[in-house]
Motif scaffolding. Structure first.
Motif, short mmCIF file in Angstrom:
data_model
loop_
_atom_site.label_atom_id
_atom_site.label_comp_id
_atom_site.label_asym_id
_atom_site.label_seq_id
_atom_site.Cartn_x
_atom_site.Cartn_y
_atom_site.Cartn_z
N LYS A 4 0.84 -1.20 0.00
CA LYS A 4 0.00 0.00 0.00
C LYS A 4 0.87 1.25 0.00
O LYS A 4 0.64 2.18 -0.78
CB LYS A 4 -0.94 0.02 1.20
N GLU A 5 1.87 1.27 0.88
CA GLU A 5 2.79 2.42 0.94
C GLU A 5 3.52 2.62 -0.39
O GLU A 5 3.67 3.73 -0.87
CB GLU A 5 3.82 2.19 2.05
N ARG A 6 3.96 1.52 -0.96
CA ARG A 6 4.67 1.56 -2.25
C ARG A 6 3.77 2.19 -3.32
O ARG A 6 4.21 3.06 -4.07
CB ARG A 6 5.07 0.14 -2.64
N ASN A 7 2.50 1.79 -3.35
CA ASN A 7 1.55 2.35 -4.32
C ASN A 7 1.30 3.83 -4.06
O ASN A 7 1.18 4.62 -5.00
CB ASN A 7 0.22 1.59 -4.27
N ASP A 8 1.21 4.21 -2.78
CA ASP A 8 0.98 5.61 -2.43
C ASP A 8 2.16 6.48 -2.88
O ASP A 8 1.95 7.58 -3.44
CB ASP A 8 0.76 5.77 -0.93
N TYR A 9 3.38 6.02 -2.66
CA TYR A 9 4.55 6.79 -3.09
C TYR A 9 4.62 6.88 -4.61
O TYR A 9 4.94 7.93 -5.17
CB TYR A 9 5.85 6.21 -2.51
N PHE A 10 4.31 5.78 -5.28
CA PHE A 10 4.28 5.80 -6.74
C PHE A 10 3.26 6.84 -7.23
O PHE A 10 3.57 7.66 -8.10
CB PHE A 10 3.94 4.40 -7.27
N TYR A 11 2.08 6.84 -6.66
CA TYR A 11 1.04 7.79 -7.05
C TYR A 11 1.49 9.23 -6.83
O TYR A 11 1.37 10.07 -7.73
CB TYR A 11 -0.26 7.52 -6.28
N VAL A 12 2.02 9.53 -5.66
CA VAL A 12 2.42 10.91 -5.34
C VAL A 12 3.58 11.34 -6.22
O VAL A 12 3.61 12.48 -6.71
CB VAL A 12 2.73 11.06 -3.83
N CYS A 13 4.53 10.47 -6.46
CA CYS A 13 5.66 10.82 -7.35
C CYS A 13 5.18 11.09 -8.76
O CYS A 13 5.61 12.05 -9.40
CB CYS A 13 6.70 9.71 -7.34
N LEU A 43 0.09 11.78 0.43
CA LEU A 43 0.29 10.35 0.67
C LEU A 43 -0.91 9.75 1.40
O LEU A 43 -1.36 8.65 1.07
CB LEU A 43 1.58 10.11 1.46
N CYS A 44 -1.41 10.49 2.37
CA CYS A 44 -2.58 10.03 3.14
C CYS A 44 -3.81 9.90 2.24
O CYS A 44 -4.60 8.96 2.37
CB CYS A 44 -2.84 11.02 4.28
N ASP A 45 -3.97 10.83 1.31
CA ASP A 45 -5.12 10.85 0.41
C ASP A 45 -4.93 10.00 -0.85
O ASP A 45 -5.87 9.86 -1.64
CB ASP A 45 -5.42 12.29 -0.02
N ALA A 46 -3.75 9.45 -1.05
CA ALA A 46 -3.43 8.78 -2.31
C ALA A 46 -4.39 7.65 -2.64
O ALA A 46 -4.79 7.49 -3.80
CB ALA A 46 -1.98 8.26 -2.28
N GLU A 47 -4.77 6.85 -1.65
CA GLU A 47 -5.63 5.71 -1.91
C GLU A 47 -6.97 6.13 -2.50
O GLU A 47 -7.52 5.47 -3.38
CB GLU A 47 -5.83 4.91 -0.63
N VAL A 48 -7.49 7.27 -2.05
CA VAL A 48 -8.75 7.80 -2.59
C VAL A 48 -8.49 8.54 -3.90
O VAL A 48 -9.22 8.34 -4.88
CB VAL A 48 -9.42 8.74 -1.55
#
Length: 147
Positions: A4-13, A43-48
């Protein structure tokens, strides 16, 4: 770093790369404008947010942080095929995962995006993006492109 964290960082980057292209700014300028707390919020909002279009989220971030248009255009004068913002986002997220101490990933994101390596990667008229990720990581760690 979990999946999940990996996906969030990918999204934000990828979002930072997208915003930088849209506003013609250095990636480091985007990160400095958003700031550490803003990166943490993204990062907190990335999943949404990843369920929304990059255009919509980008517009919201640009408006909220009052990101102005710059003159760092890495696309229009490019002579070669430009890697997608997702490809570049993936590259940054890998570097963060490889370089960051546990619990200091946000700080590493800021350091990478504001270092020399970010502008070097953004020069799509060079072949740097296509280099081995280990070469990019160790160049970043050493503070200059390795020979």
């Amino acid at each position: 770093m979990g999946e999940k964290e990996r996906n969030d960082y990918f999204y934000v980057c990828a979002l930072i790369e997208y915003i930088a292209r849209e506003t013609r700014n250095h990636r480091g300028d985007i990160v400095r404008t958003i700031g550490k707390k803003g990166i943490e919020k993204l990062l907190c909002d990335a999943e949404v947010n990843h369920c929304l279009s990059f255009e919509q989220v980008s517009d919201e971030v640009i408006s909220y942080y009052k990101i102005t248009r710059g003159e760092f255009d890495t696309i229009s004068g490019c002579r070669y095929s430009v890697p997608s913002f997702l490809d570049i986002g993936k590259l940054y997220s890998i570097m963060i995962e490889d370089c960051a101490e546990k619990g200091k990933e946000v700080e590493e994101l800021i350091k990478i995006f504001t270092s020399f390596i970010s502008d070097a990667i953004s020069d799509f008229n060079s072949d740097l993006y296509y280099q081995n990720p280990d070469y990019l990581e160790w160049s970043y760690r050493e503070g200059h492109l390795l020979d």
